[in-house]
Design an enzyme around this catalytic site. Structure first.
Site, PDB file in Angstrom:
ATOM      1  N   HIS A   3       0.861  -1.189   0.000  1.00 21.20           N
ATOM      2  CA  HIS A   3       0.000   0.000   0.000  1.00 21.20           C
ATOM      3  C   HIS A   3       0.894   1.235   0.000  1.00 21.20           C
ATOM      4  O   HIS A   3       2.022   1.206   0.509  1.00 21.20           O
ATOM      5  CB  HIS A   3      -0.886   0.020   1.240  1.00 21.20           C
ATOM      6  N   GLU A  11       0.871   3.874   1.788  1.00 22.19           N
ATOM      7  CA  GLU A  11       1.286   4.312   3.122  1.00 22.19           C
ATOM      8  C   GLU A  11       2.462   3.500   3.653  1.00 22.19           C
ATOM      9  O   GLU A  11       3.399   4.055   4.229  1.00 22.19           O
ATOM     10  CB  GLU A  11       0.118   4.195   4.116  1.00 22.19           C
ATOM     11  N   CYS A  14      -2.623  -0.231   7.394  1.00 26.16           N
ATOM     12  CA  CYS A  14      -1.883   1.028   7.267  1.00 26.16           C
ATOM     13  C   CYS A  14      -2.074   1.911   8.494  1.00 26.16           C
ATOM     14  O   CYS A  14      -1.124   2.552   8.941  1.00 26.16           O
ATOM     15  CB  CYS A  14      -2.297   1.750   5.996  1.00 26.16           C
TER      16      CYS A  14
END
Length: 155
Positions: A53, A55, A86
């Site tokens: 992801h 993040e 996240c």
């Protein structure tokens, strides 16, 4: 343009990079002392890795740059509300503040489905501000999924 909008625009640039790779268009930047120290976009499909992801990648880059896992004086700007994974990483990295563009009513963990950053007494509290460039962030996501549906229907 305020500083918040300026940095979210940079996160949107990252989201566009993701969309070009047929990744869900989520972009993220991490800022320290008014400067971007890390930028990233989703790479789950490209890398065939659930944890890629925007993040998580940005946290890894910022930690490498600062040579520290604690990102105490850093702020994160992300175009879509973080998921539970996240949100946990944001707490663990000791991020100072999180700025969110669009909320995620399906998997969001910073106020939509649940609020890991506000409803639980963790040892580190991350401030959260939502709705930064909300319309632009939502538009990027809607356009991406509209195009994806078109491509799938042509098969």
């Amino acid at each position: 343009m305020q500083e918040k909008e300026k940095f979210m625009q940079e996160a949107l640039k990252e989201a566009k990079k993701a969309a070009k790779k047929l990744e869900v268009p989520v972009g993220c930047v991490i800022v320290k002392d008014g400067e971007i120290i890390a930028r990233a976009h989703n790479q789950k499909e490209t890398k065939a890795d659930t944890t890629k992801h925007a993040e998580i990648i940005a946290i890894q880059k910022a930690s490498k740059k600062l040579e520290a896992w604690r990102l105490l004086d850093c702020d994160m700007y992300v175009t879509l509300e973080p998921c539970p994974m996240c949100a946990g990483a944001i707490i663990q990295s000791r991020m100072k503040k999180l700025y969110v563009g669009a909320m995620d009513e399906k998997t969001g963990a910073c106020g939509s489905v649940l609020n890991l950053l506000g409803d639980y007494p963790f040892n580190h509290i991350v401030e959260v501000e939502t709705g930064i460039e909300k319309e632009k962030c939502e538009k990027a996501l809607k356009e991406f999924f509209k195009e994806l549906r078109k491509k799938k229907s042509k098969r």
